[in-house]
Scaffold this motif. Structure first.
Motif, PDB file in Angstrom:
ATOM      1  N   PHE A  97       9.207 -13.715 -42.629  1.00 39.63           N
ATOM      2  CA  PHE A  97       7.999 -13.032 -42.555  1.00 39.63           C
ATOM      3  C   PHE A  97       7.673 -12.454 -43.887  1.00 39.63           C
ATOM      4  O   PHE A  97       6.335 -11.977 -44.251  1.00 39.63           O
ATOM      5  N   GLY A  98       8.540 -12.384 -44.722  1.00 36.92           N
ATOM      6  CA  GLY A  98       8.301 -11.772 -46.153  1.00 36.92           C
ATOM      7  C   GLY A  98       9.400 -11.290 -46.891  1.00 36.92           C
ATOM      8  O   GLY A  98      10.527 -11.245 -46.181  1.00 36.92           O
ATOM      9  N   PRO A  99       9.298 -10.435 -48.058  1.00 33.92           N
ATOM     10  CA  PRO A  99      10.569  -9.833 -48.678  1.00 33.92           C
ATOM     11  C   PRO A  99      11.086  -8.769 -47.768  1.00 33.92           C
ATOM     12  O   PRO A  99      10.180  -7.793 -47.635  1.00 33.92           O
ATOM     13  N   PRO A 100      12.530  -8.666 -47.576  1.00 34.28           N
ATOM     14  CA  PRO A 100      12.777  -7.406 -46.814  1.00 34.28           C
ATOM     15  C   PRO A 100      12.963  -6.305 -47.758  1.00 34.28           C
ATOM     16  O   PRO A 100      13.400  -6.248 -48.793  1.00 34.28           O
ATOM     17  N   GLU A 101      12.880  -5.226 -47.139  1.00 33.61           N
ATOM     18  CA  GLU A 101      12.680  -3.856 -47.860  1.00 33.61           C
ATOM     19  C   GLU A 101      14.236  -3.663 -48.035  1.00 33.61           C
ATOM     20  O   GLU A 101      15.157  -3.793 -47.363  1.00 33.61           O
ATOM     21  N   VAL A 102      14.376  -2.785 -49.082  1.00 31.88           N
ATOM     22  CA  VAL A 102      16.009  -2.305 -49.488  1.00 31.88           C
ATOM     23  C   VAL A 102      15.880  -0.689 -49.010  1.00 31.88           C
ATOM     24  O   VAL A 102      14.823  -0.070 -49.189  1.00 31.88           O
ATOM     25  N   THR A 103      16.774  -0.325 -48.117  1.00 33.43           N
ATOM     26  CA  THR A 103      16.890   0.606 -47.495  1.00 33.43           C
ATOM     27  C   THR A 103      16.863   1.829 -48.331  1.00 33.43           C
ATOM     28  O   THR A 103      17.591   1.740 -49.237  1.00 33.43           O
ATOM     29  N   LYS A 104      16.195   2.939 -48.144  1.00 33.07           N
ATOM     30  CA  LYS A 104      15.873   3.999 -49.083  1.00 33.07           C
ATOM     31  C   LYS A 104      16.899   5.044 -49.018  1.00 33.07           C
ATOM     32  O   LYS A 104      17.911   5.101 -48.136  1.00 33.07           O
ATOM     33  N   VAL A 105      16.805   5.779 -50.275  1.00 36.23           N
ATOM     34  CA  VAL A 105      18.166   6.713 -50.126  1.00 36.23           C
ATOM     35  C   VAL A 105      18.183   7.700 -48.933  1.00 36.23           C
ATOM     36  O   VAL A 105      16.845   7.729 -48.270  1.00 36.23           O
ATOM     37  N   GLY A 106      19.272   8.205 -48.486  1.00 33.69           N
ATOM     38  CA  GLY A 106      19.272   9.285 -47.390  1.00 33.69           C
ATOM     39  C   GLY A 106      19.090   8.629 -46.014  1.00 33.69           C
ATOM     40  O   GLY A 106      19.136   9.348 -45.033  1.00 33.69           O
ATOM     41  N   TRP A 160      -3.573  10.105 -47.841  1.00 31.79           N
ATOM     42  CA  TRP A 160      -2.233  10.266 -48.444  1.00 31.79           C
ATOM     43  C   TRP A 160      -1.159  10.530 -47.607  1.00 31.79           C
ATOM     44  O   TRP A 160      -1.327  11.063 -46.404  1.00 31.79           O
ATOM     45  N   HIS A 161      -0.047   9.812 -47.827  1.00 32.22           N
ATOM     46  CA  HIS A 161       1.126   9.590 -46.923  1.00 32.22           C
ATOM     47  C   HIS A 161       2.374  10.354 -47.824  1.00 32.22           C
ATOM     48  O   HIS A 161       2.410   9.944 -48.695  1.00 32.22           O
ATOM     49  N   ASP A 162       3.140  11.015 -46.835  1.00 31.65           N
ATOM     50  CA  ASP A 162       4.268  11.563 -47.844  1.00 31.65           C
ATOM     51  C   ASP A 162       5.292  11.774 -46.537  1.00 31.65           C
ATOM     52  O   ASP A 162       5.256  12.612 -45.389  1.00 31.65           O
ATOM     53  N   TYR A 163       6.540  11.185 -46.849  1.00 33.19           N
ATOM     54  CA  TYR A 163       7.661  11.303 -45.776  1.00 33.19           C
ATOM     55  C   TYR A 163       7.955  12.748 -45.690  1.00 33.19           C
ATOM     56  O   TYR A 163       8.290  13.004 -44.676  1.00 33.19           O
ATOM     57  N   ALA A 164       7.977  13.618 -46.934  1.00 36.27           N
ATOM     58  CA  ALA A 164       8.325  14.920 -46.579  1.00 36.27           C
ATOM     59  C   ALA A 164       7.405  15.721 -45.630  1.00 36.27           C
ATOM     60  O   ALA A 164       7.911  16.584 -44.978  1.00 36.27           O
ATOM     61  N   HIS A 165       6.077  15.211 -45.610  1.00 34.20           N
ATOM     62  CA  HIS A 165       5.323  15.858 -44.712  1.00 34.20           C
ATOM     63  C   HIS A 165       5.541  15.610 -43.220  1.00 34.20           C
ATOM     64  O   HIS A 165       5.895  16.549 -42.434  1.00 34.20           O
ATOM     65  N   ARG A 168      12.722  13.415 -51.676  1.00 33.60           N
ATOM     66  CA  ARG A 168      11.374  13.768 -52.054  1.00 33.60           C
ATOM     67  C   ARG A 168      11.311  13.076 -53.475  1.00 33.60           C
ATOM     68  O   ARG A 168      10.269  12.677 -53.863  1.00 33.60           O
ATOM     69  N   ALA A 169      12.197  13.393 -54.441  1.00 31.89           N
ATOM     70  CA  ALA A 169      12.196  12.797 -55.514  1.00 31.89           C
ATOM     71  C   ALA A 169      11.970  11.119 -55.778  1.00 31.89           C
ATOM     72  O   ALA A 169      10.893  10.407 -56.620  1.00 31.89           O
ATOM     73  N   ALA A 170      12.614  10.466 -54.663  1.00 24.30           N
ATOM     74  CA  ALA A 170      12.468   8.955 -54.469  1.00 24.30           C
ATOM     75  C   ALA A 170      10.945   8.505 -53.954  1.00 24.30           C
ATOM     76  O   ALA A 170      10.808   7.186 -54.420  1.00 24.30           O
ATOM     77  N   LEU A 171      10.467   9.556 -53.173  1.00 28.42           N
ATOM     78  CA  LEU A 171       9.200   8.768 -52.415  1.00 28.42           C
ATOM     79  C   LEU A 171       8.103   9.829 -52.545  1.00 28.42           C
ATOM     80  O   LEU A 171       7.701  10.674 -51.953  1.00 28.42           O
ATOM     81  N   PRO A 172       7.640   9.677 -53.902  1.00 29.25           N
ATOM     82  CA  PRO A 172       6.334  10.592 -54.078  1.00 29.25           C
ATOM     83  C   PRO A 172       5.168  10.095 -52.903  1.00 29.25           C
ATOM     84  O   PRO A 172       5.143   8.907 -52.688  1.00 29.25           O
ATOM     85  N   PRO A 173       4.199  10.945 -52.701  1.00 29.80           N
ATOM     86  CA  PRO A 173       3.122  10.694 -51.901  1.00 29.80           C
ATOM     87  C   PRO A 173       2.258   9.463 -52.452  1.00 29.80           C
ATOM     88  O   PRO A 173       2.226   9.066 -53.541  1.00 29.80           O
ATOM     89  N   GLN A 174       1.791   8.589 -51.409  1.00 23.97           N
ATOM     90  CA  GLN A 174       1.289   7.496 -51.492  1.00 23.97           C
ATOM     91  C   GLN A 174      -0.301   7.404 -51.014  1.00 23.97           C
ATOM     92  O   GLN A 174      -0.568   8.129 -49.927  1.00 23.97           O
ATOM     93  N   CYS A 175      -1.333   6.851 -51.522  1.00 25.76           N
ATOM     94  CA  CYS A 175      -2.546   7.035 -50.995  1.00 25.76           C
ATOM     95  C   CYS A 175      -2.987   5.576 -50.489  1.00 25.76           C
ATOM     96  O   CYS A 175      -2.906   4.348 -51.322  1.00 25.76           O
TER      97      CYS A 175
END
Ligand SMILES: [Fe+2]
Length: 295
Positions: free
Chosen positions: A61-70, A161-166, A181-188
């Protein structure tokens, strides 16, 4: 291959095929892909899902994500969702694994907080509790189509805006670590994701969404809350009750989901693979105009 509708206007079971067949056979993949575009949630029963088999299927279905820190599985293509600790026992309710399960019980779409959001998530049941622990889905495509034309038009030209920390902050203030938080800044992202195959728009919402571009904080939050409520109104969900051998995949562009609780002393182990969205999946039109111009 037989497509058996399951839910209220979306979700279907694919019978007469396997993950392995879809991984190796072009015609089987084409049929599964068409069902995915149409039904948004696909259920496969009685699968023999190994990590390798699940990944080979997912890669179609497409490129697999690499699992994030944490996350458990960081740096690999697998996210391990578990309440079993290093000692082999179920963790206590205040353990990070347990708190993360609570965050998964908020309505969300996977990876909207990443710089490349997800097309689809593929989840396989490895150890399941005797009862509870269901995954509940709603169609944000059908939710979008239920809105009045004026609001649909407005949302097609709005960005959130989307934020994991939220979303993690809704459970405990420090559930998102400084490293995350450092690895995942908010996205729009645009608030409507238009499917390039069938042209149908879907609300792009998640527990991670916290603000709407150009709206004051309170009004933006109110809009996100009202849309989430409209999308998750009673009687519009498909609740998947996991059985051993089940694999479920869903379209993160056109659904939201949440985990349901289960008796805390029972073990549950699920393995997720996640496929990033690409231009062919409508990704570019999701970016705010300022970012499109900058690229
Ligand atoms: Fe999820």
């Amino acid at each position: 291959m037989e497509v058996v509708p399951l839910g209220p206007g979306f979700a279907a079971e694919l019978r007469g095929t396997t993950l392995a067949e879809i991984a190796k056979d072009d015609a089987a993949y084409a049929a599964a892909r068409a069902a995915f575009e149409e039904h948004s949630v696909l259920v496969f029963r009685g699968q023999d899902a190994s990590d390798e088999g699940q990944l080979a299927f997912s890669r179609r279905f497409g490129p697999p994500e690499v699992t994030k820190v944490g996350s458990l599985g960081t740096g690999s293509h697998f996210v391990i969702l578990t309440t079993i600790g290093a000692d082999g026992k179920v963790v206590p309710p205040d353990h990070r694994y347990a708190l993360r399960n609570r965050a998964n019980q908020l309505w969300h779409t996977d990876s909207s907080f990443k710089s490349v959001p997800a097309l689809t998530s593929i989840l396989s049941a490895r150890t399941i509790p005797a009862r509870g622990g269901e995954t509940e889905y709603v169609s944000t495509r059908l939710a979008f189509e239920r809105l009045d034309a004026g609001l649909r038009k407005k949302l097609e030209n709005s960005f959130a805006w989307h934020d994991y920390a939220h979303s993690r902050g809704k459970i405990t203030a420090d559930l998102a670590s400084p490293e995350e938080r450092a690895a995942l800044p908010p996205q729009c992202w645009r608030m409507v994701w238009k499917n390039p195959v069938n042209g149908r728009g879907a609300l792009y919402l998640a527990s991670h969404a916290y603000a709407v571009e150009g709206m004051d904080e309170t009004a933006g939050k109110k809009l996100i809350d009202e849309l989430t409520e409209a999308a998750t109104t009673p009687d519009v969900s498909y609740v998947h009750q996991w059985k051993s051998g089940d694999v479920v995949m869903w379209d993160n562009r056109a659904t939201m989901h949440r985990g349901r609780p289960w008796p805390a002393h029972e073990a549950r182990l699920m393995v997720r693979t996640t496929i990033s969205a690409t231009a062919a999946d409508g990704l570019e039109s999701m970016r705010p105009p300022s970012q499109q111009a900058a690229e």
